[in-house]
Write a protein that holds these residues in place. Structure first.
Motif, PDB file in Angstrom:
ATOM      1  N   LYS A 260      10.356  -8.363 -10.495  1.00  0.00           N
ATOM      2  CA  LYS A 260       9.281  -7.869 -11.373  1.00  0.00           C
ATOM      3  C   LYS A 260       8.098  -8.695 -11.152  1.00  0.00           C
ATOM      4  O   LYS A 260       7.278  -7.803 -11.098  1.00  0.00           O
ATOM      5  N   SER A 261       7.833  -9.829 -10.821  1.00  0.00           N
ATOM      6  CA  SER A 261       6.951 -10.928 -10.583  1.00  0.00           C
ATOM      7  C   SER A 261       6.244 -10.411  -9.285  1.00  0.00           C
ATOM      8  O   SER A 261       4.933  -9.858  -9.008  1.00  0.00           O
ATOM      9  N   ILE A 262       7.278 -10.246  -8.442  1.00  0.00           N
ATOM     10  CA  ILE A 262       6.755 -10.041  -6.779  1.00  0.00           C
ATOM     11  C   ILE A 262       6.219  -8.553  -6.526  1.00  0.00           C
ATOM     12  O   ILE A 262       4.480  -8.778  -6.678  1.00  0.00           O
ATOM     13  N   GLU A 263       6.626  -7.555  -7.390  1.00  0.00           N
ATOM     14  CA  GLU A 263       6.113  -6.296  -7.971  1.00  0.00           C
ATOM     15  C   GLU A 263       4.892  -6.535  -8.426  1.00  0.00           C
ATOM     16  O   GLU A 263       3.858  -5.432  -8.114  1.00  0.00           O
ATOM     17  N   GLN A 264       4.772  -7.159  -9.564  1.00  0.00           N
ATOM     18  CA  GLN A 264       3.269  -7.026 -10.650  1.00  0.00           C
ATOM     19  C   GLN A 264       2.174  -7.302  -9.676  1.00  0.00           C
ATOM     20  O   GLN A 264       1.635  -6.853  -9.708  1.00  0.00           O
ATOM     21  N   ASN A 265       2.350  -8.663  -9.280  1.00  0.00           N
ATOM     22  CA  ASN A 265       1.341  -8.898  -7.749  1.00  0.00           C
ATOM     23  C   ASN A 265       1.117  -8.145  -6.951  1.00  0.00           C
ATOM     24  O   ASN A 265      -0.634  -8.419  -6.189  1.00  0.00           O
ATOM     25  N   LEU A 266       1.903  -7.751  -6.687  1.00  0.00           N
ATOM     26  CA  LEU A 266       1.915  -6.464  -5.345  1.00  0.00           C
ATOM     27  C   LEU A 266       0.514  -5.331  -5.579  1.00  0.00           C
ATOM     28  O   LEU A 266      -0.615  -5.254  -5.181  1.00  0.00           O
ATOM     29  N   SER A 267       1.026  -5.336  -6.749  1.00  0.00           N
ATOM     30  CA  SER A 267       0.507  -3.688  -7.711  1.00  0.00           C
ATOM     31  C   SER A 267      -1.207  -4.694  -8.043  1.00  0.00           C
ATOM     32  O   SER A 267      -2.561  -3.813  -7.663  1.00  0.00           O
ATOM     33  N   GLU A 268      -1.580  -5.543  -8.694  1.00  0.00           N
ATOM     34  CA  GLU A 268      -2.432  -6.150  -8.902  1.00  0.00           C
ATOM     35  C   GLU A 268      -3.859  -6.301  -7.366  1.00  0.00           C
ATOM     36  O   GLU A 268      -4.440  -6.310  -8.191  1.00  0.00           O
ATOM     37  N   TRP A 269      -2.595  -6.970  -6.918  1.00  0.00           N
ATOM     38  CA  TRP A 269      -4.055  -6.871  -5.453  1.00  0.00           C
ATOM     39  C   TRP A 269      -3.482  -6.003  -3.865  1.00  0.00           C
ATOM     40  O   TRP A 269      -4.362  -6.139  -3.359  1.00  0.00           O
ATOM     41  N   GLU A 270      -3.371  -4.865  -4.319  1.00  0.00           N
ATOM     42  CA  GLU A 270      -2.974  -3.521  -3.579  1.00  0.00           C
ATOM     43  C   GLU A 270      -4.394  -3.856  -3.130  1.00  0.00           C
ATOM     44  O   GLU A 270      -3.821  -3.294  -1.367  1.00  0.00           O
ATOM     45  N   ALA A 271      -5.352  -3.887  -3.905  1.00  0.00           N
ATOM     46  CA  ALA A 271      -6.573  -2.908  -3.186  1.00  0.00           C
ATOM     47  C   ALA A 271      -7.384  -4.136  -2.197  1.00  0.00           C
ATOM     48  O   ALA A 271      -7.600  -3.500  -0.769  1.00  0.00           O
ATOM     49  N   THR A 272      -6.925  -5.609  -1.939  1.00  0.00           N
ATOM     50  CA  THR A 272      -6.932  -6.245  -1.589  1.00  0.00           C
ATOM     51  C   THR A 272      -6.977  -6.313  -0.255  1.00  0.00           C
ATOM     52  O   THR A 272      -6.846  -6.647   0.868  1.00  0.00           O
ATOM     53  N   THR A 273      -5.198  -6.188  -0.354  1.00  0.00           N
ATOM     54  CA  THR A 273      -4.159  -6.117   0.706  1.00  0.00           C
ATOM     55  C   THR A 273      -4.593  -5.389   1.254  1.00  0.00           C
ATOM     56  O   THR A 273      -4.542  -5.857   3.341  1.00  0.00           O
ATOM     57  N   LEU A 274      -4.724  -4.011   1.588  1.00  0.00           N
ATOM     58  CA  LEU A 274      -5.174  -2.820   1.984  1.00  0.00           C
ATOM     59  C   LEU A 274      -6.646  -2.862   2.225  1.00  0.00           C
ATOM     60  O   LEU A 274      -6.700  -2.270   4.039  1.00  0.00           O
ATOM     61  N   ASN A 275      -7.892  -3.162   2.160  1.00  0.00           N
ATOM     62  CA  ASN A 275      -8.794  -3.974   2.856  1.00  0.00           C
ATOM     63  C   ASN A 275      -8.834  -4.531   3.974  1.00  0.00           C
ATOM     64  O   ASN A 275     -10.274  -5.894   3.500  1.00  0.00           O
TER      65      ASN A 275
END
Length: 279
Positions: A260-275
């Motif tokens: 759950k913590s990993i998924e939350q982390n991925l969602s919060e930083w998704e825009a940065t990850t993809l950019n």
């Protein structure tokens, strides 16, 4: 000669989950070779299930001796059906407290000995075109805690190579199963535990507190080794064994919390990850 249904090779059968697994497998009719570090433990294990359990003296860090014993079992029965890498211990201490030598010893026992034994049985299993390798990991192989960093590292490493191995051997009829127990009523948190020689006061409220908690519940853990052993045998002898078998509610809850913590982390930083790609 009547060949028994399965030939097991289990490391670390002096007590706990390894001993329970050896007994359950032998009582089901299989033959179990179990390793023990002390010579006086060998005969006692021979009598655990008479005619079905056979003790072998081994320090798992002695890879040459391990090779000799694996060859001995293969020569005697012509096969090894199930390898269980169970031997290991917990090193307690904050990352700064643990010496490089203490860390190396943790990795030697919990990772390199497992790698060595796995490599020793793979040619046998490839030749017989079947086999199962059971890696006894821990919920600590998925989720870290203060005071257990080097133990976490050893189990994370174990899980990493075992995942790859499962992919490499899937078409060879060699199954890999990673077992992730939570707190079970064994000696892991008691007599088997090793504390770093250095203790730094500043970590008392983090690593120190966690270590005291673990030491204090030794002997009262909720996990039943016999039930854990039965679950492992049920899973590995099923038609479709899982890559991961989690044992106990604390482990299940803890791993789900980590995911759950990993998924939350991925969602919060998704825009940065993809950019991060070229435009």
């Amino acid at each position: 000669m009547i060949i028994p249904s399965k030939i097991w090779f289990i490391t670390g059968v002096s007590g706990g989950l390894g001993r329970a697994l050896a007994r359950e497998a032998a009582e089901s009719g299989d033959i179990v070779f179990g390793t023990l570090r002390k010579p006086e433990q060998v005969e006692e294990f021979n009598q655990l299930v008479s005619g079905k359990t056979f003790g072998l003296e081994l320090d798992v860090n002695d890879h040459s001796r391990a090779d000799q014993l694996i060859t001995h079992v293969r020569d005697q029965f012509g096969r090894i059906d199930i390898l269980v890498n169970n031997a290991g211990y917990g090193l307690f201490g904050a990352i700064e407290e643990v010496s490089i030598e203490e860390a190396r010893q943790q990795m030697e026992t919990n990772f390199f000995s497992v790698l060595a034994l796995t490599q020793l049985v793979l040619p046998i299993m490839r030749n017989q075109e079947s086999g199962s390798i059971i890696q006894i990991s821990s919920m600590a192989g998925i989720r870290s805690n203060p005071g257990l960093g080097m133990y976490n590292a050893s189990k994370f490493a174990l899980e990493g190579f075992s995942e790859a191995l499962a992919l490499e051997t899937a078409e060879m009829n060699i199954r890999v199963m990673i077992v992730e127990p939570g707190p079970f009523r064994t000696d892991w948190a008691g007599s088997s535990a090793v504390r770093s020689q250095k203790i730094i006061n500043e970590y008392d409220s983090t690593a120190g507190e966690r270590i005291r908690m673990i030491n204090n519940y030794s002997g009262t853990q909720p996990g039943n080794p016999v039930k854990g052993a039965k679950a492992i045998i049920k899973a590995i002898k099923s038609d479709n064994p899982p890559l991961r078998l989690v044992l106990g509610k604390p482990a299940l809850d803890g791993i789900r919390e980590k995911l759950k913590s990993i998924e939350q982390n991925l969602s919060e930083w998704e825009a940065t990850t993809l950019n991060t790609s070229f435009d």
